[in-house]
Design an enzyme around this catalytic site. Structure first.
Site, PDB file in Angstrom:
ATOM      1  CG  ASN A   1      43.270-152.513   1.390  1.00  0.00           C
ATOM      2  OD1 ASN A   1      42.172-153.026   1.265  1.00  0.00           O
ATOM      3  ND2 ASN A   1      43.955-152.049   0.373  1.00  0.00           N
ATOM      4  CG  ASP A   2      44.215-156.866   3.560  1.00  0.00           C
ATOM      5  OD1 ASP A   2      43.621-156.831   2.464  1.00  0.00           O
ATOM      6  OD2 ASP A   2      45.458-156.907   3.655  1.00  0.00           O
ATOM      7  CB  VAL A   3      42.073-154.377   9.431  1.00  0.00           C
ATOM      8  CG1 VAL A   3      43.311-155.230   9.615  1.00  0.00           C
ATOM      9  CG2 VAL A   3      42.435-152.933   9.144  1.00  0.00           C
ATOM     10  CB  VAL A   4      38.357-151.393   6.856  1.00  0.00           C
ATOM     11  CG1 VAL A   4      38.912-150.792   8.139  1.00  0.00           C
ATOM     12  CG2 VAL A   4      39.236-151.021   5.666  1.00  0.00           C
TER      13      VAL A   4
ATOM     14  CB  ALA B   1      45.816-160.021   2.417  1.00  0.00           C
TER      15      ALA B   1
END
Length: 523
Positions: A449-452, A490
């Site tokens: 999620n957050d890393v993309v 996050a």
């Protein structure tokens, strides 16, 4: 120290270094782990059977082997039963045990030094020199003799660092398994700094008091009359330890409080960094124990863990484009929505069916899979590898894009895929994967999620702004598998889900992948 014991410690130290080197490559990591474990076994066996002090070997074998047996059984059972999703919290728990060990060593050695005795084997010459005086009662060995301020310093460092690591790791463990929630209050960082300053002041006061007592004569040692021709002489401190004891246990209490308050406000995407940092703390605390016991293998192991953990922490902060200070003070994972002014209206998203997703991947030339925590939760790494092999049999090039902070601990995705025997050559680091994105036909995002999240590049108000991400939006098509539209760890809304080239494929990752495998086989 006997020659055999020195050799055992040398072998242990070398195997630690070799094992750590082999851990840098997933292909040799398992063997490196076994080599380092073998070295630890040799060092432990050498200590139990070969170590001696003042001519005496270790005693209490019942307690020693009882502790070894219980610890071994608990460790083996925990390692065998742990699920991949619980691996980060187990790492945090075991790291906390290392910190607790260093803390307990400091407590025991402090009690031994402050309230106990020191035994010296002075030999015939020194015995003759003081023999006559000793016959008439206790003698005072002059001012400054055996000033233990340096030893107290090592004990304090092990106590403070070990206590912070233990308390912080326990809080991190609770957060990772959902039993402890993020907590912060206005001015907490100031309170943390005050507690840290109090720890430094209490420790410095203790060291000053010890130094003054032994330099001024009030803390000298009393040698009791020897018995026998060539005895050990027992020295007992004459220092007033009331203040020393009080300051020591105040330092211990404050260190535990600081460890809890240090980790409590940190959450979300910062947890892998925190785990890595606490791991380095435990290594430094263990190294202090090595200094305390003059134990080379303990010192080497502690230094390796401490330095490796520190380097990993710095690299992960770099991967997130954030300073360590910003991670520790900013804690964007705890209250992410506050920085961005609340969730923004993103528009509509579109869904894709299993059959359509299978067709897109089957007839693509290049597919990139982005694993995330959702893949670990579903325990879907094996069926993911099966899909990868099936696509390659049909002429599709398949690789994995790995973000440094994906998951809940450093290297989480690497471990997950290695368990499924995914070839290491197929795992591409972020820079390599991003360079290949424009030429990729389909990106399959599995629980990441957050890393993309493109907000890291496009939205200055986002708490993750500036963090390097996997630029999956550059690919021709993106399929995102999630259970729901809820934000990631996050707590930040993901812009990627609402872009025109993105299609959502809802469902449990394992079930979805099994259906994709079945569908691709029919094409």
């Amino acid at each position: 120290m006997s020659g055999l014991l020195t050799l055992a410690y040398l072998i242990g130290s070398i195997t630690f270094i070799v094992g750590l080197k082999m851990l840098s490559n997933p292909a040799s990591a398992r063997k490196g782990n076994l080599i380092a474990a073998a070295g630890m076994f040799i060092a432990i066996a050498g200590t139990i059977f070969l170590y001696e002090e003042n001519g005496e070997r270790l005693h209490n074998f019942g307690w020693i082997f009882g502790g070894l047996f219980i610890g071994s059984v608990v460790g083996v059972l925990a390692a065998k039963k742990v699920k991949m999703t619980a691996m980060p919290e187990m790492v945090s728990l075991f790291n906390g045990m290392g910190g607790a060990c260093a803390m307990l060593i400091s407590i025991v050695e402090f009690d031994h030094l402050a309230n106990g005795h020191i035994t010296l084997n002075i030999g015939k010459f020194l015995q003759d020199a003081i023999g006559q005086a000793a016959q008439h009662g206790d003698i005072n060995i002059g001012p400054g003799f055996g000033n233990p301020a340096g030893k107290y310093l090592i004990i304090l460092l092990g106590l403070i660092i070990g206590s912070v690591s233990f308390a912080g790791s326990m809080v991190a463990w609770g957060k990772l398994n959902g039993k402890v929630k993020d907590f912060s209050f206005n001015g907490q960082h100031i309170v943390n700094l005050v507690v840290l300053a109090a720890i430094v002041i209490a420790g410095a006061w203790l060291l000053i008091d010890v130094h003054q007592q032994f330099s001024g004569g009030s803390g000298n040692w009393t040698a009791h009359p020897p018995a026998g021709p060539f005895p050990n002489i027992e020295l007992q401190s004459m220092a007033d330890t009331t203040l020393i004891n009080t300051l020591f246990y105040v330092t211990l209490t404050l260190s535990i409080v600081y460890g809890v308050m240090f980790v409590m406000p940190i959450g979300g995407a910062d947890m892998p960094v925190v785990i890595s940092l606490l791991n380095s703390f435990t290594g430094v605390a263990a190294a202090c124990g090595g200094f305390l016991y003059n134990n080379p293998v303990m010192l080497t192991g502690g230094i390796l863990v401490g330095s490796a953990g520190t380097i990993l922490t710095i690299l992960m902060c770099k991967a997130m484009n954030r300073s360590l200070k910003n991670v520790l003070i900013g804690s964007f994972g705890a209250k992410a929505t506050s920085a961005g002014g609340g969730p923004k209206e993103q528009g509509n998203y579109k869904e894709v069916t299993i059959s359509d997703a299978a067709v897109m991947m089957r007839y693509a030339s290049k597919v990139m899979i982005v694993p995330g925590y959702g893949l670990a939760v579903a325990q879907a790494q094996h069926v993911c590898h099966e899909l990868e092999k099936l696509l390659e049999e049909k002429g599709v090039e398949v690789n994995y894009a790995i973000h440094p902070v994906a998951g809940r601990m450093p290297g989480h995705m690497n471990v997950l895929l290695a368990e499924a025997d995914v070839p290491y050559e197929k795992l591409e680091e972020m820079e390599t994967a991003n360079a290949a994105m424009p030429n990729t036909d389909v990106v399959l995002v599995l629980g990441a999620n957050d890393v993309v999240n493109p907000a890291a590049k496009n939205d200055p108000s986002s708490p993750i702004y500036g963090m390097p991400i996997l630029e999956v939006e550059l690919a021709k098509m993106v399929i995102v598998n999630k259970r729901s539209m809820k934000p990631g760890y996050a707590g930040i809304e993901n812009e990627l889900f609402f872009q025109p080239k993105t299609s959502m494929l809802f469902g449990d990752a394992k079930s979805v992948l099994q259906q994709l495998v079945a569908e691709v086989k029919t094409l």
